[in-house]
Design an enzyme around this catalytic site. Structure first.
Site, mmCIF file in Angstrom:
data_model
loop_
_atom_site.group_PDB
_atom_site.id
_atom_site.type_symbol
_atom_site.label_atom_id
_atom_site.label_comp_id
_atom_site.label_asym_id
_atom_site.label_seq_id
_atom_site.Cartn_x
_atom_site.Cartn_y
_atom_site.Cartn_z
ATOM 1 N N ASP A 1 0.824 -1.220 0.000
ATOM 2 C CA ASP A 1 0.000 0.000 0.000
ATOM 3 C C ASP A 1 0.853 1.264 0.000
ATOM 4 O O ASP A 1 0.428 2.309 -0.473
ATOM 5 C CB ASP A 1 -0.893 0.043 1.256
ATOM 6 N N LYS B 1 19.964 6.918 5.044
ATOM 7 C CA LYS B 1 19.864 5.474 4.739
ATOM 8 C C LYS B 1 21.268 4.881 4.724
ATOM 9 O O LYS B 1 22.194 5.515 4.212
ATOM 10 C CB LYS B 1 19.216 5.277 3.352
ATOM 11 N N ASP C 1 18.236 2.274 -5.804
ATOM 12 C CA ASP C 1 19.256 1.864 -6.783
ATOM 13 C C ASP C 1 20.571 1.473 -6.126
ATOM 14 O O ASP C 1 21.487 1.015 -6.809
ATOM 15 C CB ASP C 1 19.515 3.006 -7.788
HETATM 16 O O1 LIG Z 1 25.063 12.301 -1.054
HETATM 17 C C1 LIG Z 1 25.060 11.681 -2.097
HETATM 18 O O2 LIG Z 1 25.967 10.942 -2.460
HETATM 19 C C2 LIG Z 1 23.856 11.784 -2.972
HETATM 20 O O3 LIG Z 1 23.143 12.912 -2.715
HETATM 21 C C3 LIG Z 1 22.993 10.579 -2.743
HETATM 22 O O4 LIG Z 1 23.648 9.454 -3.149
HETATM 23 C C4 LIG Z 1 21.716 10.634 -3.536
HETATM 24 O O5 LIG Z 1 20.738 10.225 -2.773
HETATM 25 P P1 LIG Z 1 19.584 9.178 -3.141
HETATM 26 O O6 LIG Z 1 18.428 10.005 -3.691
HETATM 27 O O7 LIG Z 1 20.129 8.206 -4.175
HETATM 28 O O8 LIG Z 1 19.309 8.557 -1.806
HETATM 29 MG MG LIG Z 2 19.762 6.591 -5.284
#
Ligand SMILES: O=C(O)[C@H](O)[C@H](O)COP(=O)(O)O
Ligand SMILES: [Mg+2]
Length: 299
Positions: free
Chosen positions: A19, A220, A245
């Site tokens: 969801d 993350k 990704d």
């Molecule tokens: O800090 C970085 O390397 C980039 O901003 C990051 O990898 C991109 O973030 P994503 O949207 O893939 O979490």
């Molecule tokens: Mg990414």
């Protein structure tokens, strides 16, 4: 073993099971300002099926509000309370998790998005986009005045990184007792339009090496970002899927949070990391080439 998705039946089964759909941004929805083919159609399709859509990015260069501006410019429907970036998560961490005292400041290596989120959370800061720090002149310790109220250094993606910023951060982390070393995220690289660029992890790496100490990383795969989302959004982890990704951030984030995970191959992760002798130990639940593949559902 990850289940490889390829047919409308596969994607239909995913819609029936989940969801809430959490989307990573760089490498999933876009490369820089170039949308991934089909991303808009798929997001619209999910909303038409009454799915909850959230955006969860480690990119700390923009605040939630300025990300809304990027979504608008690219023609992607998004609402500020659907957008969760590592700059926001870091500001919440400083204010509500480590509870930095109000008479303390954060020294920022980062861009306007980080400053905006810290300001919105009522956290005092210095550095960041301050023109005095954005210089290629040699750094002089004699000319530097240590600010004793700096209680944390927060390091994120900074496309204007320089020796002065690294030197000031190093002074605070070695001379201010108890100064916390924080990173918005530790992505080594990220997919920009036309190729890969060094990520936030490559910005904090010189400090890690000089200090012999790792930062607390907030984005993350750490749970802080999910805690920020849970504080604002009601969702069932068992019926939530994280689409990303990068294996060691997006997929690990989903697994740490008890979410299902869908890896797309339009960003950092290559086929060789998913199958074959060099495959990663981080195994997503599902794999598909691109989020655009789900367009078959709208046919
Ligand atoms: O800090 C970085 O390397 C980039 O901003 C990051 O990898 C991109 O973030 P994503 O949207 O893939 O979490
Ligand atoms: Mg990414």
């Amino acid at each position: 073993m990850a289940a490889r998705l390829s047919s409308a039946a596969h994607y239909e089964a995913l819609l029936a099971k989940y969801d809430t759909w959490m989307f990573d941004c760089d490498g999933v929805l876009w490369h820089g300002d170039r949308l991934i083919d089909g991303a808009i159609e798929v997001l619209d399709l999910l909303r038409s099926r009454n799915k909850k859509v959230l955006f969860v990015t480690n990119n700390a260069t923009k605040s939630r509000k300025s990300y809304k501006g990027k979504f608008d410019t690219l023609g992607v429907e998004a609402h500020v309370d659907e957008i969760y970036g590592s700059a926001y998560a870091a500001a919440v961490y400083v204010s509500s998790v480590m509870k930095l005292p109000k008479d303390k400041k954060v020294y920022v290596i980062g861009m306007k998005g980080m400053e905006d989120e810290l300001r919105d959370e009522g956290v005092a800061f210095l550095g960041g986009t301050d023109p005095a720090d954005s210089t290629l002149s040699p750094f002089s310790l004699d000319a530097f005045t240590l600010d004793p109220t700096v209680g944390a250094v927060l390091c994120g993606l900074d496309t204007s990184i320089n020796y002065t910023k690294l030197s000031k951060a190093f002074q605070y982390l070695t001379r201010n007792t108890g100064c916390a070393f924080l990173a918005t995220n530790e992505d080594s690289t990220y997919p920009a339009g036309g190729g890969l660029l060094p990520g936030a992890g490559a910005i904090s790496a010189p400090l890690r090496y000089a200090l012999g100490r790792d930062p607390v990383s907030i984005g993350k795969p750490a749970s802080t970002m999910l805690d920020c989302i849970k504080a604002k959004v009601n969702f069932d982890p068992a019926r939530t899927i994280m689409i990303g990704d990068r294996l060691n951030t997006d997929i690990l984030f989903g697994q740490n949070g008890g979410l299902a995970t869908l890896l797309v191959l339009t960003g950092i992760t290559t086929e060789a990391e998913v199958t074959g002798p060099t495959a990663s130990s981080i195994v997503p639940d599902f794999v598909t080439q691109s989020i655009g593949d789900l367009r078959v559902l709208g046919k």
